[in-house]
Design a protein around this motif. Structure first.
Motif, PDB file in Angstrom:
ATOM      1  N   GLN A  80      37.216  32.376  36.431  1.00  0.00           N
ATOM      2  CA  GLN A  80      38.199  33.135  36.576  1.00  0.00           C
ATOM      3  C   GLN A  80      37.921  34.511  37.350  1.00  0.00           C
ATOM      4  O   GLN A  80      38.863  34.766  38.319  1.00  0.00           O
ATOM      5  CB  GLN A  80      38.843  33.418  35.261  1.00  0.00           C
ATOM      6  N   VAL A  81      37.067  35.156  36.942  1.00  0.00           N
ATOM      7  CA  VAL A  81      36.675  36.533  37.696  1.00  0.00           C
ATOM      8  C   VAL A  81      36.439  36.093  38.959  1.00  0.00           C
ATOM      9  O   VAL A  81      36.746  36.950  39.970  1.00  0.00           O
ATOM     10  CB  VAL A  81      35.568  37.104  36.822  1.00  0.00           C
ATOM     11  N   ALA A  82      35.619  35.114  39.422  1.00  0.00           N
ATOM     12  CA  ALA A  82      35.358  34.988  40.869  1.00  0.00           C
ATOM     13  C   ALA A  82      36.746  34.855  41.726  1.00  0.00           C
ATOM     14  O   ALA A  82      36.684  35.222  42.727  1.00  0.00           O
ATOM     15  CB  ALA A  82      34.405  33.954  41.126  1.00  0.00           C
ATOM     16  N   GLU A  83      37.605  34.134  41.096  1.00  0.00           N
ATOM     17  CA  GLU A  83      38.712  33.849  41.788  1.00  0.00           C
ATOM     18  C   GLU A  83      39.613  35.060  41.934  1.00  0.00           C
ATOM     19  O   GLU A  83      40.376  35.333  42.691  1.00  0.00           O
ATOM     20  CB  GLU A  83      39.659  32.741  40.955  1.00  0.00           C
ATOM     21  N   LEU A  84      39.520  36.044  40.803  1.00  0.00           N
ATOM     22  CA  LEU A  84      40.628  36.995  40.703  1.00  0.00           C
ATOM     23  C   LEU A  84      39.944  38.318  41.528  1.00  0.00           C
ATOM     24  O   LEU A  84      40.494  39.099  42.208  1.00  0.00           O
ATOM     25  CB  LEU A  84      40.651  37.603  39.374  1.00  0.00           C
ATOM     26  N   ASP A  85      38.512  38.346  41.560  1.00  0.00           N
ATOM     27  CA  ASP A  85      37.905  39.651  42.104  1.00  0.00           C
ATOM     28  C   ASP A  85      36.844  39.247  43.088  1.00  0.00           C
ATOM     29  O   ASP A  85      36.221  40.235  43.672  1.00  0.00           O
ATOM     30  CB  ASP A  85      37.257  40.313  40.743  1.00  0.00           C
ATOM     31  N   GLY A  86      36.906  38.046  43.768  1.00  0.00           N
ATOM     32  CA  GLY A  86      35.780  37.718  44.546  1.00  0.00           C
ATOM     33  C   GLY A  86      35.919  38.489  45.791  1.00  0.00           C
ATOM     34  O   GLY A  86      35.066  39.291  46.145  1.00  0.00           O
ATOM     35  N   ASP A 108      38.983  42.796  28.183  1.00  0.00           N
ATOM     36  CA  ASP A 108      40.512  42.523  27.873  1.00  0.00           C
ATOM     37  C   ASP A 108      41.452  42.673  28.802  1.00  0.00           C
ATOM     38  O   ASP A 108      41.429  41.984  29.848  1.00  0.00           O
ATOM     39  CB  ASP A 108      40.492  43.305  26.608  1.00  0.00           C
ATOM     40  N   ARG A 109      42.269  43.972  28.636  1.00  0.00           N
ATOM     41  CA  ARG A 109      43.112  44.290  29.828  1.00  0.00           C
ATOM     42  C   ARG A 109      42.762  45.472  30.404  1.00  0.00           C
ATOM     43  O   ARG A 109      43.476  46.253  30.967  1.00  0.00           O
ATOM     44  CB  ARG A 109      44.410  44.479  29.164  1.00  0.00           C
ATOM     45  N   GLY A 110      41.530  46.003  30.308  1.00  0.00           N
ATOM     46  CA  GLY A 110      41.084  47.118  30.892  1.00  0.00           C
ATOM     47  C   GLY A 110      41.074  48.427  29.710  1.00  0.00           C
ATOM     48  O   GLY A 110      40.526  49.591  30.484  1.00  0.00           O
ATOM     49  N   GLY A 111      41.869  48.371  29.059  1.00  0.00           N
ATOM     50  CA  GLY A 111      41.899  49.512  28.139  1.00  0.00           C
ATOM     51  C   GLY A 111      42.414  50.887  28.975  1.00  0.00           C
ATOM     52  O   GLY A 111      43.054  50.825  29.937  1.00  0.00           O
ATOM     53  N   LYS A 112      41.720  52.160  28.576  1.00  0.00           N
ATOM     54  CA  LYS A 112      42.091  53.282  29.233  1.00  0.00           C
ATOM     55  C   LYS A 112      41.407  53.338  30.507  1.00  0.00           C
ATOM     56  O   LYS A 112      42.087  54.346  31.245  1.00  0.00           O
ATOM     57  CB  LYS A 112      41.767  54.414  28.143  1.00  0.00           C
ATOM     58  N   LEU A 113      40.484  52.646  30.762  1.00  0.00           N
ATOM     59  CA  LEU A 113      39.973  52.604  32.327  1.00  0.00           C
ATOM     60  C   LEU A 113      41.150  52.178  33.274  1.00  0.00           C
ATOM     61  O   LEU A 113      41.297  52.955  34.271  1.00  0.00           O
ATOM     62  CB  LEU A 113      38.687  52.077  32.341  1.00  0.00           C
ATOM     63  N   LEU A 126      37.932  48.676  39.558  1.00  0.00           N
ATOM     64  CA  LEU A 126      37.673  48.098  38.344  1.00  0.00           C
ATOM     65  C   LEU A 126      37.834  46.657  38.146  1.00  0.00           C
ATOM     66  O   LEU A 126      38.861  46.170  38.691  1.00  0.00           O
ATOM     67  CB  LEU A 126      38.814  49.069  37.532  1.00  0.00           C
ATOM     68  N   PHE A 127      36.709  46.426  37.592  1.00  0.00           N
ATOM     69  CA  PHE A 127      36.738  44.888  37.503  1.00  0.00           C
ATOM     70  C   PHE A 127      36.677  44.673  36.006  1.00  0.00           C
ATOM     71  O   PHE A 127      36.054  45.080  35.109  1.00  0.00           O
ATOM     72  CB  PHE A 127      35.469  44.061  37.984  1.00  0.00           C
ATOM     73  N   ILE A 128      37.794  43.826  35.756  1.00  0.00           N
ATOM     74  CA  ILE A 128      38.282  43.465  34.382  1.00  0.00           C
ATOM     75  C   ILE A 128      37.711  42.054  34.111  1.00  0.00           C
ATOM     76  O   ILE A 128      38.297  41.323  34.784  1.00  0.00           O
ATOM     77  CB  ILE A 128      39.799  43.785  33.985  1.00  0.00           C
ATOM     78  N   VAL A 129      37.272  41.663  32.913  1.00  0.00           N
ATOM     79  CA  VAL A 129      36.851  40.369  32.290  1.00  0.00           C
ATOM     80  C   VAL A 129      37.972  40.255  31.261  1.00  0.00           C
ATOM     81  O   VAL A 129      38.062  40.787  30.355  1.00  0.00           O
ATOM     82  CB  VAL A 129      35.426  40.409  31.701  1.00  0.00           C
ATOM     83  N   PRO A 130      38.913  39.159  31.389  1.00  0.00           N
ATOM     84  CA  PRO A 130      39.996  38.995  30.550  1.00  0.00           C
ATOM     85  C   PRO A 130      39.521  38.114  29.369  1.00  0.00           C
ATOM     86  O   PRO A 130      40.066  37.115  29.240  1.00  0.00           O
ATOM     87  CB  PRO A 130      40.882  38.232  31.586  1.00  0.00           C
ATOM     88  N   SER A 131      38.937  38.960  28.523  1.00  0.00           N
ATOM     89  CA  SER A 131      38.467  38.261  27.165  1.00  0.00           C
ATOM     90  C   SER A 131      38.509  39.559  26.169  1.00  0.00           C
ATOM     91  O   SER A 131      38.006  40.646  26.375  1.00  0.00           O
ATOM     92  CB  SER A 131      37.263  37.631  27.259  1.00  0.00           C
TER      93      SER A 131
END
Length: 229
Positions: free
Chosen positions: A50-56, A176-181, A190-195
């Motif tokens: 998922q991260v590869a597809e979103l952020d490649g 998660d959703r990136g939080g305050k970052l 910014l690379f967010i792992v959606p978990s």
């Protein structure tokens, strides 16, 4: 006082079932461990895809910008707390002293000098342990890479504010959703792992920064064997 040859309580057996050879219970524990391991392995594989597809594409752009900074004499500063502190040290090590082929690049983990970290924490405050080091050591052509599974670590946020003020290239890894970052509005990348799982986030972030290292090496013209990371 407990007698050594006294049979274990049900509570103790429940906490440490593998210590007591109850075959039925042991088989149940092993089956559950196998099921849990398979589920977690499947989840991390899914997350990485998922991260590869979103952020490649964005990883390639980020690596190219990092390579430009390195080629101009820039240095990499990494930081994070807890498990992310360990990852920050691994990132710095991967760039400075790559295992196998790879061009060594100047990198420093801001979590490594315990004397500096504890002095700043004790004398000023834990929120500034990374920002103060950047203020003293960093230059506009450098790179700041911070990791936070929640995206809410105050000292990581403060460090990015200082990095942006200095004109550094800013790279954040969060979960998660990136939080305050994600709300900061200062980061170049910014690379967010959606978990929501800290464990899965850190496992995916490990893949992210190793891929980032490999892409940076390629951008600098380093020839690496296929599947280096």
């Amino acid at each position: 006082m407990a007698v050594l040859d006294e049979p274990p309580s049900e509570e103790m057996r429940g906490l440490y079932p593998f210590l007591y050879p109850d075959q039925a219970r042991l088989e149940s524990v092993l089956a559950e461990a196998e099921r849990s391991t398979q589920a977690k392995a499947a989840e991390i594989v899914r997350l990485r895809r998922q991260v590869a597809e979103l952020d490649g594409d964005r990883l390639i752009v980020c690596a190219q910008e990092m390579a430009t900074r390195f080629a101009s004499g820039g240095r990499l500063f990494t930081f994070g707390n807890g498990g992310s502190s360990t990852d920050a040290q691994e990132v710095a090590t991967a760039f400075l002293h790559p295992a196998g082929p790879g061009r060594p690049l100047p990198a420093l983990s801001l979590t490594s000098d315990i004397a500096v970290v504890t002095a700043l924490s004790n004398d000023v405050g834990f929120d500034v342990v990374f920002a103060r080091q950047l203020a003293a050591l960093a230059r506009p052509g450098d790179i700041a890479l911070g990791l936070s599974t929640s995206g809410g670590s105050a000292n990581v946020l403060q460090a990015f504010r200082e990095a942006a003020r200095l004109g550094m290239l800013t790279v954040g890894l969060s979960g998660d959703r990136g939080g305050k970052l994600a709300e900061l509005g200062l980061l170049d990348h910014l690379f967010i792992v959606p978990s929501a799982s800290v464990h899965r986030v850190q496992e995916a972030q490990t893949t992210l920064y190793h891929v980032l290292w490999e892409l940076t090496q390629h951008a600098l013209g380093t020839s690496l064997p296929t599947g280096t990371t």
